[in-house]
Design a protein around this motif. Sequence first.
Motif, PDB file in Angstrom:
ATOM      1  N   HIS A 171       0.855  -1.188   0.000  1.00 27.88           N
ATOM      2  CA  HIS A 171       0.000   0.000   0.000  1.00 27.88           C
ATOM      3  C   HIS A 171       0.890   1.237   0.000  1.00 27.88           C
ATOM      4  CE1 HIS A 171      -3.455   2.456   2.043  1.00 27.88           C
ATOM      5  NE2 HIS A 171      -3.286   2.739   0.764  1.00 27.88           N
ATOM      6  N   ALA A 172       0.719   2.113  -1.002  1.00 24.71           N
ATOM      7  CA  ALA A 172       1.505   3.344  -1.099  1.00 24.71           C
ATOM      8  C   ALA A 172       0.936   4.371  -0.123  1.00 24.71           C
ATOM      9  CB  ALA A 172       1.483   3.875  -2.533  1.00 24.71           C
ATOM     10  N   THR A 173       1.500   4.421   1.076  1.00 27.37           N
ATOM     11  CA  THR A 173       0.979   5.306   2.121  1.00 27.37           C
ATOM     12  C   THR A 173       1.771   6.600   2.265  1.00 27.37           C
ATOM     13  OG1 THR A 173       2.322   4.115   3.749  1.00 27.37           O
ATOM     14  CG2 THR A 173       0.043   3.392   3.447  1.00 27.37           C
ATOM     15  N   HIS A 174       3.005   6.658   1.714  1.00 29.60           N
ATOM     16  CA  HIS A 174       3.836   7.849   1.890  1.00 29.60           C
ATOM     17  C   HIS A 174       4.235   8.507   0.573  1.00 29.60           C
ATOM     18  CE1 HIS A 174       4.024   6.734   6.061  1.00 29.60           C
ATOM     19  NE2 HIS A 174       4.584   5.557   5.765  1.00 29.60           N
ATOM     20  N   GLY A 175       3.910   7.892  -0.557  1.00 33.14           N
ATOM     21  CA  GLY A 175       4.276   8.458  -1.848  1.00 33.14           C
ATOM     22  C   GLY A 175       4.252   7.391  -2.931  1.00 33.14           C
ATOM     23  N   ASN A 176       4.724   7.760  -4.120  1.00 32.87           N
ATOM     24  CA  ASN A 176       4.729   6.837  -5.252  1.00 32.87           C
ATOM     25  C   ASN A 176       5.882   5.842  -5.149  1.00 32.87           C
ATOM     26  OD1 ASN A 176       2.630   8.410  -6.139  1.00 32.87           O
ATOM     27  ND2 ASN A 176       3.840   9.522  -7.650  1.00 32.87           N
ATOM     28  N   SER A 177       5.705   4.687  -5.745  1.00 28.66           N
ATOM     29  CA  SER A 177       6.753   3.668  -5.740  1.00 28.66           C
ATOM     30  C   SER A 177       6.639   2.821  -7.003  1.00 28.66           C
ATOM     31  CB  SER A 177       6.650   2.774  -4.492  1.00 28.66           C
ATOM     32  OG  SER A 177       7.661   1.775  -4.515  1.00 28.66           O
ATOM     33  N   TRP A 178       7.715   2.801  -7.801  1.00 28.12           N
ATOM     34  CA  TRP A 178       7.728   1.975  -9.005  1.00 28.12           C
ATOM     35  C   TRP A 178       8.061   0.545  -8.640  1.00 28.12           C
ATOM     36  CZ3 TRP A 178      10.932  -1.301 -11.523  1.00 28.12           C
ATOM     37  CH2 TRP A 178      10.637  -1.608 -12.838  1.00 28.12           C
ATOM     38  N   MET A 179       7.481  -0.436  -9.360  1.00 32.14           N
ATOM     39  CA  MET A 179       7.781  -1.834  -9.070  1.00 32.14           C
ATOM     40  C   MET A 179       7.528  -2.701 -10.295  1.00 32.14           C
ATOM     41  SD  MET A 179       4.502  -2.751  -6.653  1.00 32.14           S
ATOM     42  CE  MET A 179       4.887  -1.317  -5.625  1.00 32.14           C
ATOM     43  N   ASP A 180       8.222  -3.827 -10.335  1.00 28.42           N
ATOM     44  CA  ASP A 180       8.032  -4.858 -11.362  1.00 28.42           C
ATOM     45  C   ASP A 180       7.831  -6.179 -10.623  1.00 28.42           C
ATOM     46  OD1 ASP A 180      10.092  -6.378 -13.972  1.00 28.42           O
ATOM     47  OD2 ASP A 180       7.926  -6.341 -13.672  1.00 28.42           O
ATOM     48  N   VAL A 181       6.626  -6.781 -10.728  1.00 32.61           N
ATOM     49  CA  VAL A 181       6.255  -7.965  -9.955  1.00 32.61           C
ATOM     50  C   VAL A 181       6.129  -9.157 -10.907  1.00 32.61           C
ATOM     51  CG1 VAL A 181       4.590  -8.950  -8.332  1.00 32.61           C
ATOM     52  CG2 VAL A 181       4.999  -6.486  -8.359  1.00 32.61           C
ATOM     53  N   ARG A 182       6.855 -10.234 -10.604  1.00 37.27           N
ATOM     54  CA  ARG A 182       6.810 -11.454 -11.416  1.00 37.27           C
ATOM     55  C   ARG A 182       6.779 -12.673 -10.503  1.00 37.27           C
ATOM     56  NH1 ARG A 182       8.508 -10.340 -16.806  1.00 37.27           N
ATOM     57  NH2 ARG A 182       9.187  -8.172 -17.028  1.00 37.27           N
ATOM     58  N   ARG A 183       6.326 -13.800 -11.059  1.00 39.41           N
ATOM     59  CA  ARG A 183       6.314 -15.041 -10.288  1.00 39.41           C
ATOM     60  C   ARG A 183       7.730 -15.563 -10.042  1.00 39.41           C
ATOM     61  NH1 ARG A 183       1.389 -17.419  -9.594  1.00 39.41           N
ATOM     62  NH2 ARG A 183      -0.339 -16.566 -10.820  1.00 39.41           N
ATOM     63  N   SER A 184       8.648 -15.265 -10.948  1.00 35.83           N
ATOM     64  CA  SER A 184      10.046 -15.634 -10.789  1.00 35.83           C
ATOM     65  C   SER A 184      10.873 -14.667 -11.613  1.00 35.83           C
ATOM     66  CB  SER A 184      10.300 -17.082 -11.234  1.00 35.83           C
ATOM     67  OG  SER A 184      10.042 -17.233 -12.625  1.00 35.83           O
TER      68      SER A 184
END
Length: 247
Positions: A171-184
Amino acid sequence: MFEIGNSLREARFRQQLEFGELEQATKIRARYLRALEEESFDTLPAQTYVKGFLRTYADYLGLDGQLYVDEYNSRFSAGEEEHREPVVSRRTSNVRRQQHRRLENRGVLFALAGIGALFALVIAAWKFSDTGTQPIPNLPGTTSTSNPADHPAQKKATKPAKVATLRLYLHATHGNSWMDVRRSQNAPKSLFTGTLELGQAQRWLVPHLWINLGNPGNLSIALNGRAISITRGGTYVFTPRGFTRAA
């Protein structure tokens, strides 16, 4: 007016990030990232690429990508019409963020409690389905043709194999956050790639995850119903037993 290149470089130094790691995370070549920090915009393929690369790079470092695009337009794209977010709107958004930050933090706690309760109900329902079902006696006029004890292999096959899963909530509670989510790490398709903006949340219930986090300090993270803290950007591997930083 501010210096675009120096600002990006200082943000990268604060997070101790290297160009090789940034190239893998943002999918932008290291020489283009270096050109952005040196403000050598004429070495990039086209002006549209400059804006896109600038926004992506700034967002990954936890900065306001649109602000950097606006600064670039004002200095290097004279005469080109570009949609810009009003300054008043941005200031109003900052005030609202400060006013509702406490409410958002409280909402995170309630959400985590709800997830824990839901998980407990799922476990209870699963146990009840295993132990609460009784065999139905033979109806009058019917006969039993086989004894389950004579077929132990068939009896074992009726129970599905259990697969351990993890529950991850971001949960972005303090600002923006970039991410890349994969199973592996080598998964061809990502579950989520982009910027999790302030107030947005994502959750997954899978066996394991591989996540590249840009600015995790802006996130509230819960793994298997327990809050965890990650402050340094990079790649992390999550399993039902916990999480580790990838090599």
